[in-house]
Design a protein around this motif. Sequence first.
Motif, PDB file in Angstrom:
ATOM      1  N   GLY A  88       0.588  -1.164   0.018  1.00  0.00           N
ATOM      2  CA  GLY A  88      -0.055   0.121   0.006  1.00  0.00           C
ATOM      3  C   GLY A  88       0.792   1.405   0.017  1.00  0.00           C
ATOM      4  N   GLU A  89       2.247   1.115   0.069  1.00  0.00           N
ATOM      5  CA  GLU A  89       2.845   2.294   0.234  1.00  0.00           C
ATOM      6  C   GLU A  89       3.341   3.003  -1.210  1.00  0.00           C
ATOM      7  OE1 GLU A  89       4.741   5.480   1.370  1.00  0.00           O
ATOM      8  OE2 GLU A  89       3.930   4.167   2.836  1.00  0.00           O
ATOM      9  N   THR A  90       3.075   4.197  -1.472  1.00  0.00           N
ATOM     10  CA  THR A  90       3.175   4.847  -2.683  1.00  0.00           C
ATOM     11  C   THR A  90       4.269   5.803  -2.659  1.00  0.00           C
ATOM     12  OG1 THR A  90       1.413   6.313  -2.562  1.00  0.00           O
ATOM     13  CG2 THR A  90       1.082   4.406  -3.683  1.00  0.00           C
ATOM     14  N   SER A  91       4.830   6.100  -1.441  1.00  0.00           N
ATOM     15  CA  SER A  91       5.854   7.440  -1.393  1.00  0.00           C
ATOM     16  C   SER A  91       7.199   7.020  -2.158  1.00  0.00           C
ATOM     17  CB  SER A  91       6.102   7.763   0.072  1.00  0.00           C
ATOM     18  OG  SER A  91       6.526   6.609   0.801  1.00  0.00           O
ATOM     19  N   GLY A  92       7.581   7.757  -2.698  1.00  0.00           N
ATOM     20  CA  GLY A  92       8.802   7.787  -3.639  1.00  0.00           C
ATOM     21  C   GLY A  92       8.472   7.156  -4.721  1.00  0.00           C
ATOM     22  N   PHE A  93       7.259   6.941  -5.315  1.00  0.00           N
ATOM     23  CA  PHE A  93       6.992   6.536  -6.591  1.00  0.00           C
ATOM     24  C   PHE A  93       6.762   7.541  -7.537  1.00  0.00           C
ATOM     25  CE2 PHE A  93       3.952   5.335  -9.889  1.00  0.00           C
ATOM     26  CZ  PHE A  93       4.625   4.263 -10.427  1.00  0.00           C
ATOM     27  N   ASP A  94       7.564   7.496  -8.571  1.00  0.00           N
ATOM     28  CA  ASP A  94       7.476   8.738  -9.665  1.00  0.00           C
ATOM     29  C   ASP A  94       6.292   8.391 -10.610  1.00  0.00           C
ATOM     30  OD1 ASP A  94       8.151  10.677 -11.387  1.00  0.00           O
ATOM     31  OD2 ASP A  94       9.866   9.238 -12.528  1.00  0.00           O
ATOM     32  N   ARG A  95       5.089   8.907 -10.091  1.00  0.00           N
ATOM     33  CA  ARG A  95       3.892   8.936 -10.807  1.00  0.00           C
ATOM     34  C   ARG A  95       4.147   9.587 -12.422  1.00  0.00           C
ATOM     35  NH1 ARG A  95      -0.216  12.673 -11.329  1.00  0.00           N
ATOM     36  NH2 ARG A  95       0.654  13.807  -9.718  1.00  0.00           N
ATOM     37  N   VAL A  96       4.610  10.789 -12.328  1.00  0.00           N
ATOM     38  CA  VAL A  96       4.697  11.416 -13.417  1.00  0.00           C
ATOM     39  C   VAL A  96       5.585  10.681 -14.571  1.00  0.00           C
ATOM     40  CG1 VAL A  96       5.241  13.711 -14.761  1.00  0.00           C
ATOM     41  CG2 VAL A  96       4.169  13.661 -12.571  1.00  0.00           C
ATOM     42  N   GLY A  97       6.674  10.472 -14.085  1.00  0.00           N
ATOM     43  CA  GLY A  97       7.637   9.737 -14.946  1.00  0.00           C
ATOM     44  C   GLY A  97       7.264   8.443 -15.543  1.00  0.00           C
ATOM     45  N   SER A  98       6.688   7.670 -14.598  1.00  0.00           N
ATOM     46  CA  SER A  98       6.426   6.251 -14.930  1.00  0.00           C
ATOM     47  C   SER A  98       5.004   6.619 -16.157  1.00  0.00           C
ATOM     48  CB  SER A  98       5.961   5.487 -13.800  1.00  0.00           C
ATOM     49  OG  SER A  98       4.728   6.229 -12.990  1.00  0.00           O
ATOM     50  N   ALA A  99       4.121   7.543 -15.803  1.00  0.00           N
ATOM     51  CA  ALA A  99       3.243   7.803 -16.539  1.00  0.00           C
ATOM     52  C   ALA A  99       3.506   8.103 -17.963  1.00  0.00           C
ATOM     53  CB  ALA A  99       2.116   8.912 -16.122  1.00  0.00           C
ATOM     54  N   VAL A 100       4.641   8.890 -18.176  1.00  0.00           N
ATOM     55  CA  VAL A 100       5.301   9.348 -19.324  1.00  0.00           C
ATOM     56  C   VAL A 100       5.832   8.135 -20.151  1.00  0.00           C
ATOM     57  CG1 VAL A 100       7.029  10.805 -20.368  1.00  0.00           C
ATOM     58  CG2 VAL A 100       5.786  11.744 -18.706  1.00  0.00           C
ATOM     59  N   ARG A 101       6.353   7.269 -19.344  1.00  0.00           N
ATOM     60  CA  ARG A 101       7.072   6.253 -20.034  1.00  0.00           C
ATOM     61  C   ARG A 101       6.066   4.941 -20.562  1.00  0.00           C
ATOM     62  NH1 ARG A 101      10.400   6.992 -15.963  1.00  0.00           N
ATOM     63  NH2 ARG A 101       9.697   5.741 -14.492  1.00  0.00           N
ATOM     64  N   LEU A 102       4.917   4.999 -19.833  1.00  0.00           N
ATOM     65  CA  LEU A 102       3.762   4.061 -20.189  1.00  0.00           C
ATOM     66  C   LEU A 102       3.184   4.534 -21.390  1.00  0.00           C
ATOM     67  CD1 LEU A 102       2.174   1.510 -18.984  1.00  0.00           C
ATOM     68  CD2 LEU A 102       0.664   3.214 -17.732  1.00  0.00           C
ATOM     69  N   ASN A 103       2.848   6.019 -21.205  1.00  0.00           N
ATOM     70  CA  ASN A 103       2.331   6.722 -22.607  1.00  0.00           C
ATOM     71  C   ASN A 103       3.093   6.440 -23.910  1.00  0.00           C
ATOM     72  OD1 ASN A 103       0.315   8.242 -23.876  1.00  0.00           O
ATOM     73  ND2 ASN A 103       1.754   9.898 -23.720  1.00  0.00           N
ATOM     74  N   GLU A 104       4.566   6.481 -23.810  1.00  0.00           N
ATOM     75  CA  GLU A 104       5.112   6.346 -24.834  1.00  0.00           C
ATOM     76  C   GLU A 104       5.223   4.891 -25.272  1.00  0.00           C
ATOM     77  OE1 GLU A 104       9.159   7.571 -23.229  1.00  0.00           O
ATOM     78  OE2 GLU A 104       8.891   9.643 -23.630  1.00  0.00           O
ATOM     79  N   THR A 105       5.057   3.907 -24.405  1.00  0.00           N
ATOM     80  CA  THR A 105       4.999   2.621 -24.943  1.00  0.00           C
ATOM     81  C   THR A 105       3.724   2.395 -25.664  1.00  0.00           C
ATOM     82  OG1 THR A 105       6.312   1.760 -23.149  1.00  0.00           O
ATOM     83  CG2 THR A 105       4.739   0.202 -23.909  1.00  0.00           C
ATOM     84  N   PHE A 106       2.616   2.792 -25.133  1.00  0.00           N
ATOM     85  CA  PHE A 106       1.455   2.688 -25.800  1.00  0.00           C
ATOM     86  C   PHE A 106       1.060   3.573 -27.082  1.00  0.00           C
ATOM     87  CE2 PHE A 106      -0.130   0.610 -22.000  1.00  0.00           C
ATOM     88  CZ  PHE A 106      -1.071  -0.517 -22.447  1.00  0.00           C
ATOM     89  N   SER A 107       2.127   4.496 -27.139  1.00  0.00           N
ATOM     90  CA  SER A 107       2.165   5.157 -28.289  1.00  0.00           C
ATOM     91  C   SER A 107       2.965   4.651 -29.441  1.00  0.00           C
ATOM     92  CB  SER A 107       2.435   6.619 -28.041  1.00  0.00           C
ATOM     93  OG  SER A 107       1.374   7.326 -27.174  1.00  0.00           O
ATOM     94  N   SER A 108       3.821   3.841 -29.151  1.00  0.00           N
ATOM     95  CA  SER A 108       4.838   3.260 -30.066  1.00  0.00           C
ATOM     96  C   SER A 108       4.538   2.598 -31.342  1.00  0.00           C
ATOM     97  CB  SER A 108       5.824   2.499 -29.235  1.00  0.00           C
ATOM     98  OG  SER A 108       5.270   1.462 -28.633  1.00  0.00           O
ATOM     99  N   SER A 109       3.127   2.169 -31.395  1.00  0.00           N
ATOM    100  CA  SER A 109       2.713   1.381 -32.531  1.00  0.00           C
ATOM    101  C   SER A 109       1.142   1.712 -32.568  1.00  0.00           C
ATOM    102  CB  SER A 109       3.091   0.060 -32.414  1.00  0.00           C
ATOM    103  OG  SER A 109       2.213  -0.907 -31.468  1.00  0.00           O
TER     104      SER A 109
END
Length: 194
Positions: free
Chosen positions: A147-168
């Motif tokens: 349940g701990e989310t402190s230290g998680f990079d929400r924005v950076g991980s979202a950008v990487r996820l978006n790049e993955t889903f936008s790659s094809s």
Amino acid sequence: MLRAAVDAGWRAQGLEIASSAVETLRKQGFEVNESFLEDANYPDSSFDVILASGVIEHVHNPDSFLAACFRFLRPGGLLYITTPNALGSSVRLLGLRWTAVAPNDHVHLFSVSGLTTLLRSHGFQIERIAAEGANPLELLHALRKRGETSGFDRVGSAVRLNETFSSSRPRLLIKGLINRLLSATRLGDELKIY
């Protein structure tokens, strides 16, 4: 966004409160004012479009911010806002542990109805509203860390996820279907309002 607007043939101006960002953008040749919107010296009806992406959740007085947006837009102009969804899937699953719940940074979180009501009270007509996106990586991180989310990079991980889903093309189709479902149920983590 300034680069995209200029490349599309628009005369674009930026507004920023961080001196270092203003300096960097000016060195790149952009016209940028260093000020809060409410304090900017723009003439009334100056802009066809105002983009406030990831801004309103940081603003201490959204009423004065939106009044300034309305004043600075030309009649028929477009205000585009993005902001975390206070009733999206991540907050429903993680509650106060969702990384967008950040009282020192995000002083307001809005629901669809709350932001719609606020915008209408300032004279805006809602053309379109969507609740899109979710970050399953944050949810997986929370499950692994009990349940701990402190230290998680929400924005950076979202950008990487978006790049993955936008790659094809197939991934873009999947992303589109997921976003339509999230928006239809209003469970997406980001509100996009026109």
